[in-house]
Scaffold this motif. Structure first.
Motif, PDB file in Angstrom:
ATOM      1  N   MET A  87      16.103  13.923   6.497  1.00 56.88           N
ATOM      2  CA  MET A  87      16.264  15.135   5.697  1.00 56.88           C
ATOM      3  C   MET A  87      16.403  16.304   6.655  1.00 56.88           C
ATOM      4  O   MET A  87      15.748  16.320   7.699  1.00 56.88           O
ATOM      5  CB  MET A  87      15.028  15.313   4.817  1.00 56.88           C
ATOM      6  CG  MET A  87      15.084  16.480   3.872  1.00 56.88           C
ATOM      7  SD  MET A  87      14.383  17.986   4.492  1.00 56.88           S
ATOM      8  CE  MET A  87      13.198  18.321   3.202  1.00 56.88           C
ATOM      9  N   MET A 123      17.109  20.775   6.838  1.00 57.59           N
ATOM     10  CA  MET A 123      17.313  22.078   6.197  1.00 57.59           C
ATOM     11  C   MET A 123      17.991  22.996   7.201  1.00 57.59           C
ATOM     12  O   MET A 123      17.490  23.197   8.299  1.00 57.59           O
ATOM     13  CB  MET A 123      15.985  22.698   5.782  1.00 57.59           C
ATOM     14  CG  MET A 123      15.437  22.137   4.486  1.00 57.59           C
ATOM     15  SD  MET A 123      13.786  22.752   4.174  1.00 57.59           S
ATOM     16  CE  MET A 123      14.189  24.228   3.249  1.00 57.59           C
ATOM     17  N   ARG A 148      13.572  31.128  -9.202  1.00 57.42           N
ATOM     18  CA  ARG A 148      12.142  30.872  -9.370  1.00 57.42           C
ATOM     19  C   ARG A 148      11.366  32.178  -9.293  1.00 57.42           C
ATOM     20  O   ARG A 148      11.698  33.055  -8.520  1.00 57.42           O
ATOM     21  CB  ARG A 148      11.639  29.910  -8.276  1.00 57.42           C
ATOM     22  CG  ARG A 148      12.104  28.494  -8.460  1.00 57.42           C
ATOM     23  CD  ARG A 148      11.668  27.610  -7.322  1.00 57.42           C
ATOM     24  NE  ARG A 148      12.323  27.944  -6.074  1.00 57.42           N
ATOM     25  CZ  ARG A 148      13.504  27.461  -5.692  1.00 57.42           C
ATOM     26  NH1 ARG A 148      14.162  26.623  -6.468  1.00 57.42           N
ATOM     27  NH2 ARG A 148      14.035  27.811  -4.537  1.00 57.42           N
ATOM     28  N   VAL A 208      15.681  20.006  -8.191  1.00 63.55           N
ATOM     29  CA  VAL A 208      14.439  20.564  -7.642  1.00 63.55           C
ATOM     30  C   VAL A 208      13.785  21.463  -8.688  1.00 63.55           C
ATOM     31  O   VAL A 208      14.271  22.552  -8.991  1.00 63.55           O
ATOM     32  CB  VAL A 208      14.713  21.329  -6.336  1.00 63.55           C
ATOM     33  CG1 VAL A 208      13.436  22.014  -5.842  1.00 63.55           C
ATOM     34  CG2 VAL A 208      15.254  20.376  -5.268  1.00 63.55           C
ATOM     35  N   VAL A 228      18.976  20.395  -5.278  1.00 64.91           N
ATOM     36  CA  VAL A 228      19.433  21.644  -5.887  1.00 64.91           C
ATOM     37  C   VAL A 228      18.435  22.124  -6.942  1.00 64.91           C
ATOM     38  O   VAL A 228      18.112  21.393  -7.885  1.00 64.91           O
ATOM     39  CB  VAL A 228      20.834  21.453  -6.522  1.00 64.91           C
ATOM     40  CG1 VAL A 228      21.302  22.748  -7.165  1.00 64.91           C
ATOM     41  CG2 VAL A 228      21.828  20.978  -5.476  1.00 64.91           C
ATOM     42  N   ILE A 262       9.580  16.784  -1.773  1.00 64.15           N
ATOM     43  CA  ILE A 262      10.471  17.431  -0.798  1.00 64.15           C
ATOM     44  C   ILE A 262       9.753  18.446   0.074  1.00 64.15           C
ATOM     45  O   ILE A 262      10.343  19.011   0.985  1.00 64.15           O
ATOM     46  CB  ILE A 262      11.670  18.122  -1.503  1.00 64.15           C
ATOM     47  CG1 ILE A 262      11.169  19.241  -2.434  1.00 64.15           C
ATOM     48  CG2 ILE A 262      12.516  17.119  -2.277  1.00 64.15           C
ATOM     49  CD1 ILE A 262      12.280  20.159  -2.906  1.00 64.15           C
ATOM     50  N   SER A 287      20.976  24.799  -3.175  1.00 58.15           N
ATOM     51  CA  SER A 287      21.901  25.533  -4.063  1.00 58.15           C
ATOM     52  C   SER A 287      22.992  26.281  -3.304  1.00 58.15           C
ATOM     53  O   SER A 287      24.159  26.234  -3.681  1.00 58.15           O
ATOM     54  CB  SER A 287      21.123  26.525  -4.933  1.00 58.15           C
ATOM     55  OG  SER A 287      20.376  25.819  -5.888  1.00 58.15           O
ATOM     56  N   LYS A 313      10.460  22.515  -8.841  1.00 59.79           N
ATOM     57  CA  LYS A 313       9.214  23.196  -8.453  1.00 59.79           C
ATOM     58  C   LYS A 313       9.083  24.536  -9.167  1.00 59.79           C
ATOM     59  O   LYS A 313      10.087  25.243  -9.320  1.00 59.79           O
ATOM     60  CB  LYS A 313       9.172  23.387  -6.932  1.00 59.79           C
ATOM     61  CG  LYS A 313      10.289  24.248  -6.384  1.00 59.79           C
ATOM     62  CD  LYS A 313      10.355  24.181  -4.855  1.00 59.79           C
ATOM     63  CE  LYS A 313      11.385  25.150  -4.328  1.00 59.79           C
ATOM     64  NZ  LYS A 313      11.723  24.914  -2.912  1.00 59.79           N
TER      65      LYS A 313
HETATM   66  C1  LIG Z   1      13.096  24.658  -2.984  1.00 62.34           C
HETATM   67  C2  LIG Z   1      13.771  23.648  -2.146  1.00 62.34           C
HETATM   68  C3  LIG Z   1      15.087  23.244  -2.420  1.00 62.34           C
HETATM   69  C4  LIG Z   1      15.939  23.834  -3.534  1.00 62.34           C
HETATM   70  O1  LIG Z   1      16.277  25.146  -3.250  1.00 62.34           O
HETATM   71  P1  LIG Z   1      17.373  25.943  -4.143  1.00 62.34           P
HETATM   72  O2  LIG Z   1      17.894  26.963  -3.218  1.00 62.34           O
HETATM   73  O3  LIG Z   1      16.646  26.508  -5.309  1.00 62.34           O
HETATM   74  O4  LIG Z   1      18.404  24.959  -4.553  1.00 62.34           O
HETATM   75  C5  LIG Z   1      15.637  22.250  -1.621  1.00 62.34           C
HETATM   76  N1  LIG Z   1      14.943  21.684  -0.614  1.00 62.34           N
HETATM   77  C6  LIG Z   1      13.684  22.047  -0.321  1.00 62.34           C
HETATM   78  C7  LIG Z   1      12.984  21.374   0.792  1.00 62.34           C
HETATM   79  C8  LIG Z   1      13.060  23.042  -1.055  1.00 62.34           C
HETATM   80  O5  LIG Z   1      11.807  23.399  -0.761  1.00 62.34           O
END
Ligand SMILES: *Cc1c(COP(=O)(O)O)cnc(C)c1O
Length: 221
Positions: free
Chosen positions: A152, A154, A217, A24, A209, A68, A193, A26
């Motif tokens: 997916m 979170m 970031r 990842v 990750v 993502i 992460s 970004k």
């Molecule tokens: C930013 C992001 C991640 C990665 O996050 P880290 O904690 O830096 O690994 C993973 N999935 C999504 C949807 C994100 O926005």
């Protein structure tokens, strides 16, 4: 401080071979992505379409780009010619728009439906029931230029390992059930992460990750 290459190798070593690592990237500069690319990484995840397009144009063309982030339908057209996998689809109308734009480029775009597994209020995502409704609808069959390949999720932003494990496992269980009727399913994207090892333990096939590879970031830059 360890280098991007070292971080990547360490993470790769900790993952079972069949689990896919999305780096990842970004907010990170092109040079960082190039460094990861030079270390062998070919899959990158971004959460803003504009930023992903700029990086796509600047970097080698054998990179697979994953979106993502939360999607704005009106921007799907900017990535339809190259995006490899869209993780965060949480509306039927977005699937329709992706299908329309994919068709223009004579492509089939792989998508994951984003399931809501976190207990928090702020997270996007569909309930399992909403997902079942979408997957069993007649309209979905008409979308010939998208392919839903999995889900997916979170997890809640928490240190509570038990809660995290439960959230991951709930999606894994739902995924396995759906897989019995939908054989295009091959991807379960869970883990970042802070929690990717736990996610893998609970059935993830793809981890996203960022900071453990590229460092923290800084959104103010
Ligand atoms: C930013 C992001 C991640 C990665 O996050 P880290 O904690 O830096 O690994 C993973 N999935 C999504 C949807 C994100 O926005």
């Amino acid at each position: 401080m360890s280098t991007i290459k070292e971080n990547l190798l360490n993470i790769k070593q900790s993952l079972p071979e069949e689990v896919t690592l999305v780096a990842v990237s970004k907010t990170k500069p092109i040079a960082d992505l190039q460094e990861a690319y030079n270390a062998g990484q070919r899959i990158f995840g971004e959460n803003k379409i504009q930023e992903m397009v700029e990086k796509y144009e600047a970097l080698p063309k054998d990179i697979k780009w994953h979106m993502i982030g939360h999607l704005q339908s009106n921007k799907v057209k900017y990535m339809a010619h190259f995006v490899d996998l869209i993780h965060g689809v949480d509306k039927f109308s977005t699937l329709k728009e992706i299908n329309k734009q994919a068709k223009k480029h004579n492509r089939i775009i792989n998508c994951l439906l984003q399931a809501k597994i976190a207990k928090e209020e702020t997270k996007f995502g569909l309930s399992f029931k909403d997902i079942e409704t979408i997957l069993s609808s007649e309209e979905i069959k008409e979308l010939e230029n998208i392919k839903i390949v999995g889900f997916m999720g979170m997890a809640t932003f928490t240190d509570n390992q038990k809660q995290l494990a439960e959230e991951f496992l709930s999606l894994k269980t739902f995924f396995d059930n759906q897989q019995q009727t939908t054989n295009s399913f091959n991807t379960l994207s869970m883990g970042m992460s802070g929690d990717y090892l736990l996610a893998v333990k609970n059935g993830s096939t793809m981890v996203r990750v960022g900071s453990s590879i590229f460092g923290n970031r800084n959104y103010n830059q």
